[in-house]
Design an enzyme around this catalytic site. Structure first.
Site, short mmCIF file in Angstrom:
data_model
loop_
_atom_site.label_atom_id
_atom_site.label_comp_id
_atom_site.label_asym_id
_atom_site.label_seq_id
_atom_site.Cartn_x
_atom_site.Cartn_y
_atom_site.Cartn_z
N ALA A 79 12.88 65.10 37.56
CA ALA A 79 12.45 65.24 38.95
C ALA A 79 11.58 64.03 39.31
CB ALA A 79 11.65 66.53 39.13
N LYS A 80 11.85 63.44 40.45
CA LYS A 80 11.05 62.30 40.91
C LYS A 80 9.87 62.87 41.70
CE LYS A 80 11.60 57.78 43.13
NZ LYS A 80 11.27 56.93 41.97
N ALA A 81 8.85 63.25 40.95
CA ALA A 81 7.71 63.97 41.52
C ALA A 81 6.48 63.07 41.57
CB ALA A 81 7.41 65.21 40.69
#
Length: 310
Positions: A154-156
């Site tokens: 996830a690109k969090a």
């Protein structure tokens, strides 16, 4: 001129794009985002792999139980509309979804979910000369997070606190970037880029199991390399393989394809961009600047030409 920003289906002025100080994202880092580029190609302005980026935004939000109330098609159209409204022939695109105001505490389930899309002009992330001359980097003292601690796919926003430490330390030490190792000591990635090792005509890159973000530019470069007959292997790479590589390069939306000329003051190869790196750079820029797009990676947008004063 600061372009208008898309906010949950409406356009608002740049200076009106604000959030409350008690928004969950400020206190707990609950955001997911994307970085995308629109290039001015020979055939007009085009966004590189727009649907793949917006699908990753949706997937990242799903992992963090954020329900974005827009379809993939609606989000991609929102990006197109934002670019066309901006008048920018070439720009960087930042969609971000986050938890807004609501009950204060770790549990975000009752907080609002808000989405913004902004665009701005942004040149080469590591400097224009870096694309040819390469950059000096160091192996970071901070490792990439362990599997099953944070969802690395996830690109969090919260994940990038780790990356910020790596980047700041590198700059303080006179380098352009840092390379993180995994918790078991294998090469992972840079603070905001994936990494490739070239040795004896083969390319190597870390597997996703080492908590890397599986980059969209990374996947594109793998496809371009294989089209040109290169073998690309995802494998665990020991630290010392960096020092003895023939070539090293970063990939990413911001970094594009950037060669690495030294690691920890070890000169890599000849100390400048290697031939395979240049070949893959040329192939990449042939798509995003030349508009050569056999894989259908470009989404063209209709940006009006700027009017010239008489």
């Amino acid at each position: 001129m600061k372009p208008d920003i898309w906010y949950d289906g409406e356009f608002i002025a740049h200076d009106d794009a604000q959030i409350h100080v008690l928004s969950h994202v400020i206190h707990y880092g609950s955001s997911v985002f994307e970085g995308i580029r629109c290039y001015e190609t020979d055939q007009g302005s085009a966004v590189f792999r727009l649907k793949e980026h917006m699908q990753r935004l949706i997937d990242s939000a799903k992992v963090y139980r954020m329900e974005i109330p827009y379809t993939l098609d609606e989000l991609t159209q929102a990006v197109i509309d934002t670019i066309e409204r901006s008048g920018l022939q070439e720009c960087y695109i930042r969609p971000v979804t986050f938890r807004g105001e609501g009950p204060m505490g770790v549990n975000p389930l009752d907080n609002s979910v808000e989405t913004f899309i902004a665009v701005w002009e942004w040149g080469q992330y590591l400097g224009e000369e870096a694309l040819e001359q390469g950059v000096d980097v160091e192996v970071a003292s901070w490792n990439r997070m362990a599997p099953n601690t944070f969802p690395a796919m996830a690109k969090a926003g919260g994940n990038y606190l780790n990356a910020s430490l790596v980047k700041m330390n590198a700059v303080k030490n006179g380098k352009m970037e840092g390379i993180m190792l995994s918790t078991d000591g294998y090469v992972a990635e840079g603070s905001g880029e994936n990494l490739f090792v070239v040795k004896d005509g083969r390319l190597y890159t870390a597997p996703t199991g080492l908590s890397i973000l599986p980059g969209i530019t990374r996947a594109s470069v793998i496809a371009l390399a294989e089209e040109r007959g290169y073998e690309v292997e995802e494998k665990k790479i020991p630290r010392e393989a960096l020092y003895t590589a023939d070539e090293l390069f970063f990939t990413g939306t911001a970094a594009e394809v950037t060669p690495i000329r030294s690691v920890d003051d070890y000169t890599i190869g000849s100390g400048s961009r290697g031939p395979i790196t240049k070949e893959l750079q040329d192939a990449f820029f042939g798509v995003v600047q030349g508009g050569h797009d056999p894989a259908d990676w470009l989404t063209f947008v209709d940006v009006p030409e700027a009017e010239t004063e008489a």
